[in-house]
Design a protein around this motif. Structure first.
Motif, PDB file in Angstrom:
ATOM      1  N   ASP A 202      47.126  35.383  42.545  1.00 22.48           N
ATOM      2  CA  ASP A 202      46.169  34.572  43.291  1.00 22.48           C
ATOM      3  C   ASP A 202      45.571  33.485  42.398  1.00 22.48           C
ATOM      4  O   ASP A 202      45.472  32.305  42.777  1.00 22.48           O
ATOM      5  CB  ASP A 202      45.070  35.484  43.836  1.00 22.48           C
ATOM      6  CG  ASP A 202      44.170  34.786  44.842  1.00 22.48           C
ATOM      7  OD1 ASP A 202      44.586  33.771  45.426  1.00 22.48           O
ATOM      8  OD2 ASP A 202      43.044  35.262  45.043  1.00 22.48           O
TER       9      ASP A 202
ATOM     10  N   SER B 209      49.540  33.395  47.982  1.00 23.67           N
ATOM     11  CA  SER B 209      48.401  34.004  47.292  1.00 23.67           C
ATOM     12  C   SER B 209      47.923  35.308  47.917  1.00 23.67           C
ATOM     13  O   SER B 209      47.126  36.021  47.303  1.00 23.67           O
ATOM     14  CB  SER B 209      47.230  33.008  47.244  1.00 23.67           C
ATOM     15  OG  SER B 209      46.691  32.785  48.534  1.00 23.67           O
TER      16      SER B 209
ATOM     17  N   GLY C 189      43.574  31.442  46.053  1.00 22.71           N
ATOM     18  CA  GLY C 189      44.711  30.526  46.073  1.00 22.71           C
ATOM     19  C   GLY C 189      44.654  29.551  47.231  1.00 22.71           C
ATOM     20  O   GLY C 189      44.967  28.361  47.083  1.00 22.71           O
TER      21      GLY C 189
END
Length: 714
Positions: free
Chosen positions: A372, A523, A498
């Protein structure tokens, strides 16, 4: 040979044929052989070439006024066993600045002999007076002859020879300066001219004091200087750089349209206008010239502005920079209520990042060393690098002005901040770099980061904090710019770091939004919003491909987690057709599955107040110092639970991780456990990871106390 004890006062002409014959510590005359991103190659003799590394320069490499073939002076610092020669900078760049010259001929009879040098080498003894003096002569008939090295009016009238002042180099092969009348010569000429006036009773020779009718130079903008070569102009702006060369002092002045170098000369290597420094708001009068194809202003007068005048110029610069840096509009990458509610915050962050690029201010991005975190940091990197390339011609600018530094521990603590501050102070001291803009993505939103943010604040570094989760109130006072849905009081439970980082990147550079389309979906380990799945699918990334990317990045993020792995991450996220991600993802799956299989066989099942809890001793039932890390193992165990248990606790020597489908306040749980086990040193240190640290001697009691405190919250 007494001269040996004074090597630092003379320069040497090397007539040997091997690097091993050089004497470290001596200054040698050499010839510029070529340039590289990392420094300058200098020939000291045929076949004997050393490297003057960029870190040894007293200025930026791209601002060095040397060309191939130029004669320069350097110091030999070290000769390595492989024959490589490390050179050092010499502020003296003309023969006249040394006390003498000697031959260094290791195998010849002339070794140590003195060399006759040209006493007139280097800058003319006739020097420019930058403060309160004009480069245009106003003596006699108002001609510019004296200023340009020609005969003065007084000399013409008395039949004297032409002035010996001529255009000369302040540093060999560097900036050229027109000679002017020095103080003593000016006094002599003034006296002679005065005597002639008195004797002749004539008014033909004007008073040398400018009349009140003389017009001041026109204030112009930096972007118009290309059309004003040869003109006397006035520039108002901020000093954004000041460096001393072997000849003039070079001031970099920024106005609302650009930056220009302005040279002021007193004498070789002497600081002109020592009272003027970086950050000062100034007014400069000077003549626009072309030096080696680059615009430069030869300074006649430089004055620091104060009070209302300074405020007006500073406001003009701020307004112009803000107008240029702020994006015209911000469009979320996909339909997301949380992102839509914070478009103004996204614009603020984009403005700060774009302004740093325009100001030539380095940007440091900090993010967690997780899939992420890497997605968020790489998205911002993807947006910023093209802007840096557009702004700076140098090949390595994107490495010089942008750095991404992952954090193994997703907290911006004192260790990370100290590292950043140390680097920025070194860069500022060695290379006159500006203090960086620090962008914290998913790592600066909790009070765990207050000390680190405070250290940056002590040195005046700007901080942009970007966090998809709730931000502690204390952070609002420390951040220069804060981006978080929690400020807009919207539900952001489905927003990942993300996804937020990719939206920030789109606001920074709308031209790269197509490159970012798949990143939000990558992510999410699970529960990705459908809008982001559709966005990725439209860009050619289906569920299997985004999973492979996520797993591949997670594996690479683990190894040497403090490194940015710029090229590898770029290949994975933006350049890969699936082959690289598929290969790395397979390694991820093999390693993780083996660990999870072993861990599941050794889970301790507990039931506390009707809540199912699974507990794992990771020290005993996982491979230490190998993938996956304890936090990722806890995630995988909880995601793959078949019995839909409510809580998973994975602990090691002195830390534990809590995973639950319900919201857990790990700070409150740690506080309750601390009351139950006061000797345990229990502290919640990784709020984003639900991580608790403790003293290993009280481990068993701490695990029990924290587990019970978590269950009490459910």
């Amino acid at each position: 040979m007494d001269w040996i004890t004074h090597d630092e006062d003379v320069w040497f002409d090397f007539r040997g044929n091997s690097p091993k014959q050089l004497t470290p510590g001596r200054f040698y005359k050499g010839t510029v052989d070529g340039f590289a991103d990392f420094g300058v190659f200098v020939d000291l003799a045929p076949g004997v070439t050393g490297l003057l590394h960029r870190s040894e320069l007293d200025r930026r490499l791209e601002s060095l006024d040397w060309d191939s073939g130029d004669t320069v002076f350097v110091q030999v610092k070290n000769v390595r066993s492989n024959g490589n020669i490390d050179l050092g900078w010499s502020i003296r760049q003309s023969e006249s600045e040394f006390r003498g010259a000697r031959v260094h001929d290791p195998e010849g009879d002339a070794d140590g002999d003195a060399i006759e040098t040209d006493e007139n080498d280097g800058p003319d003894p006739v020097k420019k007076k930058p403060k309160g003096a004009s480069t245009k002569s106003r003596t006699g008939n108002g001609t510019e002859a004296a200023a340009k090295g020609g005969p003065s009016t007084a000399e013409n009238e008395t039949g004297n020879d032409e002035s010996e002042g001529s255009s000369g180099d302040a540093t060999e092969g560097a900036f050229e300066f027109d000679s002017e009348t020095a103080d003593d010569e000016t006094a002599d000429e003034d006296e002679a001219a005065g005597e002639e006036r008195d004797a002749a009773g004539s008014d033909d020779v004007e008073d040398e004091v400018p009349s009140e009718d003389d017009e001041e130079p026109e204030r112009v903008s930096v972007d118009s200087l290309g059309d004003r070569v040869g003109d006397l102009v006035r520039i108002e702006g901020e000093i954004v750089g000041a460096r001393q060369t072997g000849g003039p002092t070079i001031f970099e002045i920024r106005d609302e349209t650009g930056v220009v170098d302005c040279a002021a000369f007193v004498e070789a290597g002497v600081r002109a206008y020592p009272e003027i420094d970086e950050g000062d708001v100034v007014r400069l009068d000077g003549e626009v010239e072309l030096r080696r194809g680059e615009l430069q202003v030869e300074t006649e007068d430089l004055t620091e502005l104060t009070d209302d005048e300074a405020d007006a110029v500073a406001q003009r610069l701020e307004d112009a920079l803000s107008e240029k840096a702020r994006p015209e509009s911000v469009e979320p990458l996909a339909e997301d209520d949380a992102v839509d509610a914070i478009t103004e915050q996204l614009a603020d962050a984009a403005e700060a990042i774009r302004a740093a690029v325009l100001e030539s201010r380095p940007i440091v991005v900090r993010h967690a060393a997780t899939a992420d975190g890497y997605v968020a940091g790489a998205a911002i990197e993807r947006a910023v690098l093209p802007l840096i390339r557009e702004e700076h011609a140098r090949a390595d600018a994107e490495y010089h002005f942008f750095t991404r530094r992952p954090l193994d521990d997703p907290v911006y603590g004192m260790d990370a901040a100290t590292n950043d501050v140390t680097r920025m102070l070194q860069d500022n001291e060695r290379h006159d770099e500006k203090l960086p803009l620090v962008v914290l993505v998913g790592v600066g939103g909790t009070t765990d980061s207050l000390d680190g943010l405070g250290l940056l604040g002590v040195y005046g570094a700007s901080k942009v904090v970007i966090d998809a989760e709730a931000v502690d109130a204390e952070i609002e006072d420390e951040a220069s710019v804060l981006v978080s849905p929690s400020l807009a009081e919207v539900d952001a439970a489905d927003l990942s770091t993300g996804a937020l980082g990719a939206n920030v990147a789109g606001a920074v550079n709308a031209d790269v939004t197509d490159d970012l389309a798949h990143l939000p979906a990558v992510s999410y380990w699970e529960g990705a919003p459908q809008a982001y799945l559709d966005l990725a699918d439209g860009a050619g990334y289906d569920a299997d491909r985004t999973r492979e990317l996520r797993e591949a990045v997670a594996l690479e993020a683990y190894y040497q987690s403090y490194q940015d792995k710029r090229e590898l991450i770029t290949d994975l996220l933006f350049e890969d057709d699936g082959g690289l991600a598929g290969h790395v993802s397979e390694q991820y799956r093999i390693k993780l599955d083996d660990e999870v299989e072993t861990a599941e066989a050794n889970l301790e099942s507990r039931e506390i107040d009707g809540v199912d809890v699974a507990v794992l001793d990771a020290d005993s039932y996982s491979h230490q110092f190998d993938f996956p890390p304890t936090s990722l193992l806890a995630d995988a165990l909880h995601r793959q639970a078949e019995d839909e248990r409510s809580v998973t606790v994975v602990y090691s020597t002195d830390e534990l991780f809590v995973r639950s489908d319900a919201d857990v306040d790990v700070r409150a749980a740690a506080a309750d456990a601390r009351e139950a086990v006061p000797e345990g040193g229990i502290t919640a240190v990784g709020i984003r990871q639900n991580r608790v640290e403790f003293l290993s001697g009280a481990r068993e009691d701490v695990v029990d106390a924290v587990t019970e405190a978590v269950v009490d919250q459910l």
